[in-house]
Design a protein around this motif. Structure first.
Motif, PDB file in Angstrom:
ATOM      1  N   LEU A 110       0.819  -1.215   0.000  1.00 59.77           N
ATOM      2  CA  LEU A 110       0.000   0.000   0.000  1.00 59.77           C
ATOM      3  C   LEU A 110       0.848   1.257   0.000  1.00 59.77           C
ATOM      4  CD1 LEU A 110      -2.971  -1.008   2.314  1.00 59.77           C
ATOM      5  CD2 LEU A 110      -3.056  -0.446  -0.118  1.00 59.77           C
ATOM      6  N   ARG A 111       1.993   1.255   0.657  1.00 58.91           N
ATOM      7  CA  ARG A 111       2.870   2.427   0.596  1.00 58.91           C
ATOM      8  C   ARG A 111       3.403   2.637  -0.819  1.00 58.91           C
ATOM      9  NH1 ARG A 111       3.073   6.688   3.767  1.00 58.91           N
ATOM     10  NH2 ARG A 111       5.283   6.962   3.325  1.00 58.91           N
ATOM     11  N   PHE A 112       3.740   1.534  -1.512  1.00 58.44           N
ATOM     12  CA  PHE A 112       4.176   1.643  -2.905  1.00 58.44           C
ATOM     13  C   PHE A 112       3.058   2.204  -3.776  1.00 58.44           C
ATOM     14  CE2 PHE A 112       4.489  -0.016  -7.214  1.00 58.44           C
ATOM     15  CZ  PHE A 112       5.796   0.315  -7.565  1.00 58.44           C
ATOM     16  N   LEU A 113       1.842   1.681  -3.606  1.00 57.32           N
ATOM     17  CA  LEU A 113       0.706   2.146  -4.409  1.00 57.32           C
ATOM     18  C   LEU A 113       0.373   3.608  -4.101  1.00 57.32           C
ATOM     19  CD1 LEU A 113      -1.705  -0.939  -4.305  1.00 57.32           C
ATOM     20  CD2 LEU A 113      -0.265  -0.164  -6.211  1.00 57.32           C
ATOM     21  N   LEU A 114       0.547   4.028  -2.859  1.00 53.21           N
ATOM     22  CA  LEU A 114       0.308   5.428  -2.521  1.00 53.21           C
ATOM     23  C   LEU A 114       1.282   6.334  -3.265  1.00 53.21           C
ATOM     24  CD1 LEU A 114      -1.303   7.438  -0.770  1.00 53.21           C
ATOM     25  CD2 LEU A 114       0.430   7.129   1.020  1.00 53.21           C
ATOM     26  N   GLY A 115       2.544   5.917  -3.346  1.00 52.35           N
ATOM     27  CA  GLY A 115       3.524   6.688  -4.106  1.00 52.35           C
ATOM     28  C   GLY A 115       3.186   6.752  -5.580  1.00 52.35           C
ATOM     29  N   ALA A 116       2.751   5.613  -6.138  1.00 51.95           N
ATOM     30  CA  ALA A 116       2.363   5.591  -7.552  1.00 51.95           C
ATOM     31  C   ALA A 116       1.158   6.484  -7.810  1.00 51.95           C
ATOM     32  CB  ALA A 116       2.060   4.153  -7.975  1.00 51.95           C
ATOM     33  N   ALA A 117       0.191   6.478  -6.880  1.00 56.94           N
ATOM     34  CA  ALA A 117      -1.013   7.294  -7.058  1.00 56.94           C
ATOM     35  C   ALA A 117      -0.700   8.779  -6.976  1.00 56.94           C
ATOM     36  CB  ALA A 117      -2.049   6.915  -5.991  1.00 56.94           C
ATOM     37  N   GLU A 118       0.199   9.147  -6.054  1.00 58.69           N
ATOM     38  CA  GLU A 118       0.505  10.564  -5.854  1.00 58.69           C
ATOM     39  C   GLU A 118       1.545  11.083  -6.834  1.00 58.69           C
ATOM     40  OE1 GLU A 118       2.199  13.433  -2.363  1.00 58.69           O
ATOM     41  OE2 GLU A 118       1.114  11.647  -1.703  1.00 58.69           O
ATOM     42  N   ALA A 119       2.207  10.192  -7.578  1.00 59.95           N
ATOM     43  CA  ALA A 119       3.263  10.598  -8.513  1.00 59.95           C
ATOM     44  C   ALA A 119       2.754  11.686  -9.459  1.00 59.95           C
ATOM     45  CB  ALA A 119       3.738   9.387  -9.314  1.00 59.95           C
ATOM     46  N   GLY A 120       3.530  12.703  -9.621  1.00 61.73           N
ATOM     47  CA  GLY A 120       3.170  13.780 -10.539  1.00 61.73           C
ATOM     48  C   GLY A 120       2.515  14.965  -9.883  1.00 61.73           C
ATOM     49  N   PHE A 121       2.046  14.824  -8.632  1.00 64.06           N
ATOM     50  CA  PHE A 121       1.354  15.958  -8.021  1.00 64.06           C
ATOM     51  C   PHE A 121       2.294  17.134  -7.780  1.00 64.06           C
ATOM     52  CE2 PHE A 121       0.278  18.413  -4.231  1.00 64.06           C
ATOM     53  CZ  PHE A 121      -0.935  18.940  -4.633  1.00 64.06           C
ATOM     54  N   PHE A 122       3.376  16.911  -7.033  1.00 64.48           N
ATOM     55  CA  PHE A 122       4.260  18.030  -6.691  1.00 64.48           C
ATOM     56  C   PHE A 122       4.928  18.635  -7.925  1.00 64.48           C
ATOM     57  CE2 PHE A 122       8.375  19.795  -5.657  1.00 64.48           C
ATOM     58  CZ  PHE A 122       8.044  20.713  -4.675  1.00 64.48           C
ATOM     59  N   PRO A 123       5.604  17.843  -8.785  1.00 63.50           N
ATOM     60  CA  PRO A 123       6.211  18.464  -9.961  1.00 63.50           C
ATOM     61  C   PRO A 123       5.169  19.036 -10.909  1.00 63.50           C
ATOM     62  CG  PRO A 123       6.315  16.094 -10.153  1.00 63.50           C
ATOM     63  CD  PRO A 123       5.842  16.387  -8.757  1.00 63.50           C
ATOM     64  N   GLY A 124       3.958  18.453 -10.887  1.00 64.06           N
ATOM     65  CA  GLY A 124       2.880  19.002 -11.712  1.00 64.06           C
ATOM     66  C   GLY A 124       2.501  20.405 -11.276  1.00 64.06           C
ATOM     67  N   ILE A 125       2.461  20.632  -9.969  1.00 63.95           N
ATOM     68  CA  ILE A 125       2.152  21.975  -9.477  1.00 63.95           C
ATOM     69  C   ILE A 125       3.292  22.937  -9.788  1.00 63.95           C
ATOM     70  CG2 ILE A 125       1.732  23.351  -7.410  1.00 63.95           C
ATOM     71  CD1 ILE A 125      -0.672  21.749  -8.212  1.00 63.95           C
ATOM     72  N   ILE A 126       4.543  22.494  -9.654  1.00 63.78           N
ATOM     73  CA  ILE A 126       5.688  23.344 -10.007  1.00 63.78           C
ATOM     74  C   ILE A 126       5.601  23.748 -11.480  1.00 63.78           C
ATOM     75  CG2 ILE A 126       8.199  23.415 -10.258  1.00 63.78           C
ATOM     76  CD1 ILE A 126       7.302  23.557  -7.363  1.00 63.78           C
ATOM     77  N   LEU A 127       5.275  22.785 -12.348  1.00 62.52           N
ATOM     78  CA  LEU A 127       5.097  23.084 -13.771  1.00 62.52           C
ATOM     79  C   LEU A 127       3.922  24.028 -13.978  1.00 62.52           C
ATOM     80  CD1 LEU A 127       5.950  22.443 -16.710  1.00 62.52           C
ATOM     81  CD2 LEU A 127       4.307  20.548 -16.664  1.00 62.52           C
ATOM     82  N   TYR A 128       2.836  23.792 -13.270  1.00 64.83           N
ATOM     83  CA  TYR A 128       1.636  24.628 -13.379  1.00 64.83           C
ATOM     84  C   TYR A 128       1.946  26.084 -13.014  1.00 64.83           C
ATOM     85  CZ  TYR A 128      -3.237  26.060 -12.501  1.00 64.83           C
ATOM     86  OH  TYR A 128      -4.452  26.694 -12.508  1.00 64.83           O
ATOM     87  N   LEU A 129       2.737  26.291 -11.981  1.00 70.63           N
ATOM     88  CA  LEU A 129       3.109  27.656 -11.586  1.00 70.63           C
ATOM     89  C   LEU A 129       3.915  28.349 -12.682  1.00 70.63           C
ATOM     90  CD1 LEU A 129       4.091  27.133  -7.834  1.00 70.63           C
ATOM     91  CD2 LEU A 129       1.985  28.167  -8.742  1.00 70.63           C
ATOM     92  N   SER A 130       4.698  27.579 -13.439  1.00 68.44           N
ATOM     93  CA  SER A 130       5.490  28.187 -14.519  1.00 68.44           C
ATOM     94  C   SER A 130       4.615  28.648 -15.679  1.00 68.44           C
ATOM     95  CB  SER A 130       6.546  27.189 -15.017  1.00 68.44           C
ATOM     96  OG  SER A 130       5.963  26.166 -15.814  1.00 68.44           O
TER      97      SER A 130
END
Length: 489
Positions: A110-130
């Protein structure tokens, strides 16, 4: 008039975007690190040793690593609104499922799946701000966004400590209630994202026509100013040596950050405190870190300097971890953890302002995701090593010193990267000469005889010699003509 319009637009987009993405990251970070509080009672209930817990807490980042670049490219293709909503709903569901782990294996999965599910959120927001904020404002805005991480600890720690006291209600353990209740906001906010978030400035109907036109022109001009030197292709973004160097820098800061999230509650609890008391004390260091981080990021923007703002912050965090290993009282540990929080939090905004100086388009999406995915593996190595060393020695000290060493390496790498940007290189004849894109630096203020513009340091990339010559000739002002220079940060 133009200055008034710029001020009005930046105020509007800041108020519209920043509080909302802070709320999203606040919820994301709680779901990512609430395992640190759950572990106070969960580990005994499901039979997790310190090594098994550290490994499982960190394996989150392997899921993150494997799926982050594809996830960020999907965001660039499908738009932030749809993709961020998808990310939040799926991670909320997996986070809630953590309440039903039965032993080490289900914990790992479940910890692995949580990482896979959340992947892209933080860098996606950084990209979105740009997409929305000019580069010269981006570090300060990034700092506000990233303030949600320490704020989640400030507010989430007491809540998590209180939820652990619900042990036995409706037959559930306190740590099970913690996972279930703290997962619910992610699912609900995922649907709010669909209704509230705007993908690009061109679609911002909540801006007046002149405001939207100014923002679109400004961001397009900034993009065009990077066109000659910035990497645009996905593969160049992935292979750029500067991306890999920044990923290694981020590796050390991630090891420090998730050492705090995963182990700080247990480090404090070893002095014999209750879970409820640990919740309140664990909120003290990040409270200080929020204030310092915002001030540090504003100073970085005001001086247009990034390197030393990252280096000094990493050194402060390393010193804090070293002192935490030497501490023999609750007060000393809290003081040391405050230094760690301040250093780790303050390093992030200037660090994340670096990639978009030399990447744009799909290369930015791939490059930012690469930095975050490789760098976040530090979030596996740090907690896992601390758990393993604790099982071997019975103490947190060796693990804390290990993570401090990683932060020193991050500081050194940042300095080396900065020096390599300024040092001349032998050009590859097949790819042209090395050229340098202007990036603001604090060291050369404007003079009365020169046009007022942001002073420069360089981020280098390859261009042909003929392109350099053409650029040099076209950039010379005509006699008597007034020269205007635009800062691109």
């Amino acid at each position: 008039m133009a200055g008034e319009l710029e001020t009005r637009v930046l105020r509007k987009i800041t108020l519209r975007i920043v509080p909302f993405i802070m709320l999203l990251y606040f919820v994301a970070f709680i779901d990512r690190v609430n395992v640190g509080f759950a572990a106070l009672t969960m580990n005994k209930d499901i039979g997790l040793s310190a090594s098994a817990y550290g490994f499982g807490a960190g394996i989150f980042f392997w899921g993150y690593f494997l799926f982050e670049v594809p996830s960020n490219l999907a965001l660039d293709k499908f738009g932030a609104r749809i993709w961020i909503a998808r990310v939040m709903i799926t991670w909320g569901i997996v986070s809630g499922a953590m309440a039903f782990v039965q032993g080490p294996m289900s914990f790992y999965v479940l910890r692995f799946l949580l990482g896979a599910a959340e992947a892209g959120f933080f860098p996606g927001i950084i990209l979105y701000l740009s997409y929305w904020f000019p580069a010269r404002q981006r570090a300060a805005v990034t700092a506000l966004f990233m303030a949600a991480a320490p704020l989640s600890t400030v507010l989430g720690s007491p809540v998590s400590g209180a939820l652990l006291e619900m042990d036995g209600i409706l037959g559930f353990k306190g740590w099970q209630w913690l996972f279930l209740i703290e997962a619910l906001p992610a699912v609900l906010l995922g649907f709010v994202v669909l209704a509230y978030m705007t993908d690009r400035p061109e679609q911002a109907r909540w801006l007046a026509d002149d405001e939207r036109d100014w923002l679109v022109r400004t961001m397009n001009a900034e993009l065009a100013s990077k066109a000659a030197t910035a990497s645009h292709s996905i593969w160049r973004g992935l292979a750029d040596i500067r991306v890999l160097a920044l990923a290694l820098v981020y590796f050390g800061t991630s090891a420090g950050l998730y050492t705090l999230g995963v182990w700080a509650p247990q480090i404090i609890k070893q002095f014999g405190l209750s879970s409820f008391a640990v919740g309140f004390l664990n909120a003290v260091p990040p409270t200080v870190a929020v204030v310092v981080m915002i001030l540090w990021a504003r100073h970085s923007d005001r001086t247009a300097e990034r390197t030393w703002h990252v280096v000094l912050a990493c050194v402060v965090a390393a010193v804090g971890l070293w002192l935490a290993g030497l501490s023999t009282s609750v007060a000393a540990v809290l003081a040391a953890l405050t230094l760690v929080n301040v250093g780790i939090s303050s390093s992030k905004p200037p660090l994340w302002s670096m990639p978009t100086m030399f990447l744009s388009g799909s290369a930015a999406a791939a490059g930012i995701a690469t930095i975050n995915s490789i760098g976040n593996l530090g979030g596996f190595v740090g907690p896992a090593m601390i758990g393993w060393i604790k099982d071997q020695t019975g103490s947190f000290n060796g693990g804390l010193y290990f993570v401090a060493g990683l932060l020193v390496v991050s500081a050194v790498l940042t300095l080396l990267l900065s020096r390599s940007q300024r040092a001349p290189r032998n050009p590859d004849p097949s790819h042209g000469a090395l050229s340098c894109a202007p990036i603001p630096s604090p060291r050369f203020p404007p003079t009365a005889s020169a046009p007022r513009s942001s002073p420069k340091v360089s981020v280098c990339s390859r261009r042909s010699r003929s392109a350099q010559a053409t650029s040099a000739s076209t950039s010379r002002p005509s006699t008597g003509a007034r020269t205007t220079t635009r800062s691109t940060a």
